[in-house]
Design a protein around this motif. Structure first.
Motif, mmCIF file in Angstrom:
data_model
loop_
_atom_site.group_PDB
_atom_site.id
_atom_site.type_symbol
_atom_site.label_atom_id
_atom_site.label_comp_id
_atom_site.label_asym_id
_atom_site.label_seq_id
_atom_site.Cartn_x
_atom_site.Cartn_y
_atom_site.Cartn_z
ATOM 1 N N THR A 97 -20.158 -10.215 17.270
ATOM 2 C CA THR A 97 -19.456 -9.373 18.256
ATOM 3 C C THR A 97 -20.416 -8.879 19.331
ATOM 4 O O THR A 97 -20.033 -8.768 20.505
ATOM 5 C CB THR A 97 -18.776 -8.168 17.577
ATOM 6 N N ASN A 98 -21.656 -8.587 18.953
ATOM 7 C CA ASN A 98 -22.652 -8.157 19.939
ATOM 8 C C ASN A 98 -22.995 -9.271 20.905
ATOM 9 O O ASN A 98 -23.184 -9.039 22.106
ATOM 10 C CB ASN A 98 -23.912 -7.663 19.228
ATOM 11 N N ASP A 101 -20.103 -9.827 23.344
ATOM 12 C CA ASP A 101 -20.037 -8.752 24.338
ATOM 13 C C ASP A 101 -21.053 -8.918 25.464
ATOM 14 O O ASP A 101 -20.934 -8.250 26.501
ATOM 15 C CB ASP A 101 -20.228 -7.389 23.656
ATOM 16 N N TYR A 104 -18.429 -10.569 27.595
ATOM 17 C CA TYR A 104 -17.180 -9.827 27.775
ATOM 18 C C TYR A 104 -17.409 -8.503 28.497
ATOM 19 O O TYR A 104 -16.540 -8.019 29.220
ATOM 20 C CB TYR A 104 -16.535 -9.579 26.406
ATOM 21 N N PHE A 105 -18.593 -7.935 28.324
ATOM 22 C CA PHE A 105 -18.943 -6.694 29.019
ATOM 23 C C PHE A 105 -18.794 -6.826 30.527
ATOM 24 O O PHE A 105 -18.419 -5.877 31.218
ATOM 25 C CB PHE A 105 -20.379 -6.301 28.661
ATOM 26 N N THR A 108 -15.103 -6.045 31.287
ATOM 27 C CA THR A 108 -14.535 -4.743 30.929
ATOM 28 C C THR A 108 -15.394 -3.564 31.342
ATOM 29 O O THR A 108 -14.901 -2.447 31.433
ATOM 30 C CB THR A 108 -14.320 -4.663 29.404
ATOM 31 N N ARG A 111 -18.609 -1.645 26.113
ATOM 32 C CA ARG A 111 -18.686 -2.318 24.833
ATOM 33 C C ARG A 111 -17.286 -2.408 24.216
ATOM 34 O O ARG A 111 -16.459 -1.510 24.386
ATOM 35 C CB ARG A 111 -19.607 -1.557 23.885
ATOM 36 N N SER A 112 -17.036 -3.469 23.492
ATOM 37 C CA SER A 112 -15.718 -3.671 22.889
ATOM 38 C C SER A 112 -15.510 -2.707 21.715
ATOM 39 O O SER A 112 -16.438 -2.401 20.971
ATOM 40 C CB SER A 112 -15.569 -5.102 22.389
ATOM 41 N N ILE A 117 -10.573 -5.771 20.402
ATOM 42 C CA ILE A 117 -10.686 -7.099 19.788
ATOM 43 C C ILE A 117 -9.472 -7.451 18.939
ATOM 44 O O ILE A 117 -9.297 -8.611 18.563
ATOM 45 C CB ILE A 117 -11.961 -7.219 18.923
ATOM 46 N N PRO A 214 -23.832 1.322 28.276
ATOM 47 C CA PRO A 214 -23.591 0.140 27.427
ATOM 48 C C PRO A 214 -24.860 -0.398 26.785
ATOM 49 O O PRO A 214 -24.794 -1.060 25.746
ATOM 50 C CB PRO A 214 -22.989 -0.884 28.411
ATOM 51 N N THR A 219 -22.102 -3.080 20.024
ATOM 52 C CA THR A 219 -20.685 -3.353 19.767
ATOM 53 C C THR A 219 -20.296 -3.002 18.339
ATOM 54 O O THR A 219 -19.184 -2.520 18.095
ATOM 55 C CB THR A 219 -20.382 -4.830 20.055
ATOM 56 N N GLN A 554 -15.035 4.398 28.319
ATOM 57 C CA GLN A 554 -15.877 4.569 27.128
ATOM 58 C C GLN A 554 -16.369 6.007 26.943
ATOM 59 O O GLN A 554 -17.559 6.284 26.857
ATOM 60 C CB GLN A 554 -17.062 3.622 27.180
#
Length: 622
Positions: A97-98, A101, A104-105, A108, A111-112, A117, A214, A219, A554
């Motif tokens: 996931t890290n 991200d 993906y960061f 967005t 961080r997710s 997710i 971030p 994540t 966030q």
């Protein structure tokens, strides 16, 4: 006790091995996204380490128990093999996931979280987007494979240090002491220290500038902190009722004289058309339309993802929660919305989105907000135009949209959300090399959508309803990146084009420099059509003397009021800037301008208190 000591040492080795892998992830996160951040400071590094240790401790706590619990059963080969495999796969999942991200960061700006997710409405697109991600960002899966191999090979096996003897009471007491002491210490690391409250996502702001938060977070921590989060928001009590209403009250009354102007209303939501793409040769049609429209130069999105835009634009509901309103526990609250308001005036209403039906829960929200009909990929009629991944190409779907508008009884209200400038940014093969590719991966598809928009208006212009229609165009959010440093500030991350175009009223044009948000669209349409109604509304009309914009990212609230921008977290102001004189937000004015700090922070507190109370109590409509 040698075997027991060996088991504890094995846990510590594995624990710090994971910590080392997190540092590798952090380095890649920074190196591959350097342009999004300020320079790293020692305080940033300390904060990042604190959050890394916290998340790793949460994840490995069960393994500490497995390694340190009293008893000789721990030294069996089958037990240790199971422990090693479990440790590998569970930690690898969070490491993945890290790594995801890292990319993906960019879309967005944060961080997710668990809710991001597991968001509903993306199931059908997931496979296509997954393979597109692998192809476009091939280095992330490659890095994951390399880390996975190194991780597995680096995990040591348990080796018996001595013959396993009978488990005595003395051994039990000693092991219990070490077990409880180790568990206590790890719990302290989990919560981030001895402070009153355990470490939270918003606490990242203590260790960095807003832009660098971030980097402080990871994540894994954000997922763990939101996985059991039942409620999206909590009530706050900054002011009593009288004081609250005197500062801010979200009730708008439209009672002006004159007849209702029952123009058709068409809202076009453009995927990823952030302000950073305007006047850059990517959007020649939109650029030309802006000169004929009433254009909001300082337009702002209310969120960083598409599902934030729809309730903001359609229902004037800002995105002030960690969950998007559409997928929150409050998504079925009774709300004001344009389709409900206009239906009372005799309008037919419809919502169009060219992606798979069910995508991003738009069909569900369209129904909940009062749209009579929804048109997705399944309802599309026209030439074959499936992009193979996501939905119907914008050109064909916008043409379908124009055709359907001509079939509706007037007055009508309809909204469409474009899709082609969404990842994987596919455009039809016949247009390869026709549009400028720009400097970022999204810009060629933005140019294609701009061309599709031009074709839509050409077709619409020939229809009888055209001159009796108000067109509202807004981006859903900014793109994943921009060229200038300003684009990467919190102001730049939310800066989007918003314009009103009325071909039947050429006098309704010009540039409005007030702060204007997506949530201002609904009350502005109501005011422009001269409708007579009272609304619970967190936005304002374009005719209003108020000049604010509020958004959230966030754990940090952001308020733009006049020429000032204020950041607020943990119930305190963390920054005040004159964003017009200081566009890169370098000069904090909190101590220099205490009056403005107090004024804007009080407004923001009243805004938050009103929003949270009304959402929780289901009082978003009169």
């Amino acid at each position: 006790m040698k075997n027991y000591a060996s088991s504890l040492k094995l846990f510590l080795y594995r624990y710090f091995l994971i910590f080392l892998i997190y540092q590798i992830c952090n380095i890649f996160f920074y190196v591959l996204n350097t342009n999004y951040f300020d320079h790293i400071t020692l305080q940033n590094i300390i904060g990042s380490i604190l959050f890394d240790f916290s998340s790793i401790s949460y994840i490995t706590f069960i393994f500490l128990i497995a390694h340190a619990i009293p008893g000789n059963f721990k030294y069996r080969q089958s037990y240790q093999t199971t422990l090693k495999i479990s440790f590998f796969f569970i930690n690898l999942l969070f490491v993945t996931t890290n790594l995801i991200d890292i990319i993906y960061f960019r879309f967005t700006g944060r961080r997710s979280t668990f809710n991001m997710i597991t968001a509903k409405g993306m199931e059908k697109e997931a496979v296509g987007l997954f393979f597109s991600f692998i192809i476009e960002f091939w280095y992330i899966p490659l890095l994951l494979i390399i880390l996975s191999i190194l991780f597995w090979k680096s995990i040591p096996n348990f080796k018996n240090k001595s013959e396993i003897k009978h488990f005595t009471k003395e051994k039990f007491l000693k092991q219990s002491f070490y077990f409880l002491t180790s568990a206590f210490l790890l719990l302290i690391i989990c919560r981030g220290g001895f402070q009153k409250k355990p470490l939270r996502i918003v606490d990242a702001a203590k260790y960095s500038s807003i832009r660098n938060t971030p980097l402080i977070l990871n994540t894994s921590f954000c997922i763990l902190k939101t996985i059991f989060q039942k409620e999206d928001i909590e009530k706050v009590n900054y002011f009593d009722k009288k004081k609250l209403d005197s500062i801010y009250k979200p009730i708008l009354s439209f009672k002006t004289a004159g007849t209702v102007n029952k123009k058709n209303v068409v809202i076009i939501i453009l995927e990823s058309f952030g302000h950073e793409n305007i006047s850059k040769k990517q959007t020649p049609f939109l650029d030309s339309l802006i000169t004929k429209s009433y254009y909001f130069k300082n337009g702002f999105a209310n969120g960083k993802v598409s599902i934030d835009a729809v309730p903001s634009i359609i229902s004037s509901i800002p995105s002030l929660m960690n969950n998007s309103f559409i997928i929150s526990s409050y998504s079925l609250n009774k709300t004001n919305s344009l389709p409900k308001i206009l239906k009372k005036e005799g309008y037919t209403t419809s919502f169009f989105h060219g992606a798979f039906n069910g995508s991003q829960n738009f069909d569900q929200y369209a129904k909940a907000s009062g749209f009579e009909k929804y048109y997705g990929k399944d309802e599309y009629i026209g030439p074959e135009a499936f992009d193979g991944k996501w939905g119907i190409f914008d050109e064909e779907f916008l043409q379908f949209f124009a055709t359907k508008l001509s079939s509706f009884k007037e007055p009508f209200f309809s909204s469409i959300f474009t899709i082609s400038s969404h990842n994987p940014y596919k455009i039809p093969e016949r247009y390869k090399n026709k549009f400028p590719k720009g400097t970022t991966v999204v810009q060629e598809s933005i140019a294609y959508t701009d061309y599709s928009l031009k074709l839509f208006f050409e077709k619409a212009k020939a229809q009888k309803w055209y001159n009796n229609t108000l067109f509202v165009i807004s981006a859903d959010h900014t793109s994943s990146s921009g060229e200038s440093e300003i684009d990467k500030t919190i102001i730049g991350k939310f800066h989007i084009p918003i314009l009103f175009f009325d071909p039947g009223n050429p006098n309704f044009s010009g540039v409005n420099e007030k702060n204007f948000q997506q949530i201002d669209i609904m009350p502005s349409i109501v005011d422009y059509l001269n409708l007579k109604t009272d609304l619970i509304c967190f936005g304002k009309s374009f005719k209003s003397t108020q000049n604010f914009a509020v958004f959230y990212l966030q754990g940090i609230y952001h308020c733009v009021q006049d020429d000032y921008y204020l950041a607020f977290a943990n119930n305190q102001v963390i920054g005040l800037y004159n964003w017009k004189k200081d566009p890169l937000l370098k000069n904090d004015l909190q101590t220099k301008n205490k009056f403005k700090t107090l004024q804007i922070s009080n407004f923001l507190k009243a805004y938050i208190q009103n929003f949270n109370e009304r959402v929780i109590d289901n009082k978003l409509s009169i």
